[in-house]
Design a protein around this motif. Structure first.
Motif, PDB file in Angstrom:
ATOM      1  N   VAL A   1       0.753  -1.069   0.003  1.00  0.00           N
ATOM      2  CA  VAL A   1       0.095   0.086  -0.158  1.00  0.00           C
ATOM      3  C   VAL A   1       0.895   1.095  -0.005  1.00  0.00           C
ATOM      4  O   VAL A   1       0.632   2.241  -0.952  1.00  0.00           O
ATOM      5  N   HIS A   2       1.867   1.411   0.899  1.00  0.00           N
ATOM      6  CA  HIS A   2       2.702   2.609   0.895  1.00  0.00           C
ATOM      7  C   HIS A   2       3.355   2.627  -0.269  1.00  0.00           C
ATOM      8  O   HIS A   2       3.811   3.738  -0.984  1.00  0.00           O
ATOM      9  N   TYR A   3       3.865   1.455  -0.905  1.00  0.00           N
ATOM     10  CA  TYR A   3       4.774   1.546  -2.205  1.00  0.00           C
ATOM     11  C   TYR A   3       4.036   2.101  -3.258  1.00  0.00           C
ATOM     12  O   TYR A   3       4.456   2.905  -4.054  1.00  0.00           O
TER      13      TYR A   3
ATOM     14  N   LEU B   1       4.978  10.119  -6.450  1.00  0.00           N
ATOM     15  CA  LEU B   1       6.140  10.522  -7.573  1.00  0.00           C
ATOM     16  C   LEU B   1       5.479  10.977  -8.905  1.00  0.00           C
ATOM     17  O   LEU B   1       5.851  11.618  -9.513  1.00  0.00           O
ATOM     18  N   GLY B   2       4.663  10.244  -9.110  1.00  0.00           N
ATOM     19  CA  GLY B   2       3.897  10.560 -10.899  1.00  0.00           C
ATOM     20  C   GLY B   2       3.332  12.078 -10.582  1.00  0.00           C
ATOM     21  O   GLY B   2       3.198  12.616 -11.713  1.00  0.00           O
TER      22      GLY B   2
ATOM     23  N   ALA C   1       6.706  11.113  -1.470  1.00  0.00           N
ATOM     24  CA  ALA C   1       7.027   9.721  -2.023  1.00  0.00           C
ATOM     25  C   ALA C   1       8.279   9.067  -1.147  1.00  0.00           C
ATOM     26  O   ALA C   1       8.210   8.023  -0.686  1.00  0.00           O
ATOM     27  N   LEU C   2       9.192  10.168  -0.881  1.00  0.00           N
ATOM     28  CA  LEU C   2      10.275   9.601  -0.262  1.00  0.00           C
ATOM     29  C   LEU C   2       9.930   8.988   1.118  1.00  0.00           C
ATOM     30  O   LEU C   2      10.580   8.193   1.881  1.00  0.00           O
ATOM     31  N   LYS C   3       9.150  10.092   1.678  1.00  0.00           N
ATOM     32  CA  LYS C   3       8.770   9.667   3.043  1.00  0.00           C
ATOM     33  C   LYS C   3       7.957   8.305   3.287  1.00  0.00           C
ATOM     34  O   LYS C   3       8.317   7.507   4.213  1.00  0.00           O
ATOM     35  N   LEU C   4       7.227   8.012   2.172  1.00  0.00           N
ATOM     36  CA  LEU C   4       6.540   6.622   2.341  1.00  0.00           C
ATOM     37  C   LEU C   4       7.666   5.644   2.031  1.00  0.00           C
ATOM     38  O   LEU C   4       7.459   4.570   2.555  1.00  0.00           O
TER      39      LEU C   4
ATOM     40  N   GLU D   1      14.041   0.561  -1.101  1.00  0.00           N
ATOM     41  CA  GLU D   1      15.392   0.844  -1.129  1.00  0.00           C
ATOM     42  C   GLU D   1      15.899   1.269  -2.440  1.00  0.00           C
ATOM     43  O   GLU D   1      16.654   2.412  -2.452  1.00  0.00           O
ATOM     44  N   LYS D   2      15.498   0.717  -3.421  1.00  0.00           N
ATOM     45  CA  LYS D   2      16.089   0.786  -4.660  1.00  0.00           C
ATOM     46  C   LYS D   2      15.321   2.210  -5.248  1.00  0.00           C
ATOM     47  O   LYS D   2      15.816   3.098  -5.997  1.00  0.00           O
ATOM     48  N   GLU D   3      14.103   2.284  -5.097  1.00  0.00           N
ATOM     49  CA  GLU D   3      13.315   3.701  -5.354  1.00  0.00           C
ATOM     50  C   GLU D   3      13.802   4.856  -4.835  1.00  0.00           C
ATOM     51  O   GLU D   3      14.161   5.876  -5.261  1.00  0.00           O
ATOM     52  N   LEU D   4      14.394   4.553  -3.321  1.00  0.00           N
ATOM     53  CA  LEU D   4      14.857   5.739  -2.684  1.00  0.00           C
ATOM     54  C   LEU D   4      16.350   5.901  -3.400  1.00  0.00           C
ATOM     55  O   LEU D   4      16.572   7.191  -3.447  1.00  0.00           O
TER      56      LEU D   4
END
Length: 170
Positions: A117-119, A126-127, A134-137, A155-158
């Motif tokens: 859900v958070h992802y 981000l969109g 987004a970074l907080k989530l 982690e990869k998204e961050l």
């Protein structure tokens, strides 16, 4: 179930037996066989509509999933987190980010599938260009998440977002 359905095609318990059979086929992963057993036209029965939505969802037919979900009573839809998740993801996959965000937010309130859900909520942010939200989530997933796969994705998204931001600042 097959024997009952063949022996008593108009039997009193036909629908209940059919629902049991369909659920068993879904659990066994025999989605095409379950799809073939669905009656046509499909009765407006919450259980059958839920099964049809599940089959459509599991075969990536998101528009169809949404149409079946709409045929399920509002009370059942609101009480079943699995249905809300299918709706949220189907809306996401069909590009309805506003509707998807609302559905995922309902799941967030229920603390259902925290990481997923958070992802998705982070992806929606981000969109929209709301990088900080987004970074907080994503950080919440990394810090509080228990599912290693979703944590790795976050982690990869961050890393990606932070690297992209640094490159844009140069």
């Amino acid at each position: 179930a097959d024997r009952y359905l063949n022996t008593y095609p108009q039997g009193t318990h036909r629908q209940e037996i059919l629902i049991l059979r369909l659920n068993a086929l879904i659990i066994e992963g025999q989605l095409s066989k379950a799809q073939a057993l669905l009656p046509s036209p499909l009765p407006l029965n919450d259980q059958l509509q839920t099964i049809a939505a599940t089959l459509s969802f599991q075969t990536d037919r998101y528009e169809e999933t949404l149409s079946y979900i709409q045929n399920i009573s509002a009370e059942k839809r609101d009480m079943a987190p699995d249905l809300i998740l299918m709706e949220a993801e189907s809306l996401f996959q069909t590009g309805d980010m506003g509707g998807s965000e609302k559905a995922y937010s309902r799941l967030k309130e229920k603390a259902y599938h925290f990481e997923q859900v958070h992802y998705r909520l982070a992806q929606i942010e981000l969109g929209r260009g709301n990088t900080e939200n987004a970074l907080k989530l994503f950080r919440q997933i990394v810090d509080k998440g228990e599912n290693s796969l979703w944590k790795r994705y976050a982690e990869k998204e961050l890393e990606y977002v932070q690297t992209t931001d640094r490159l844009q600042q140069r």
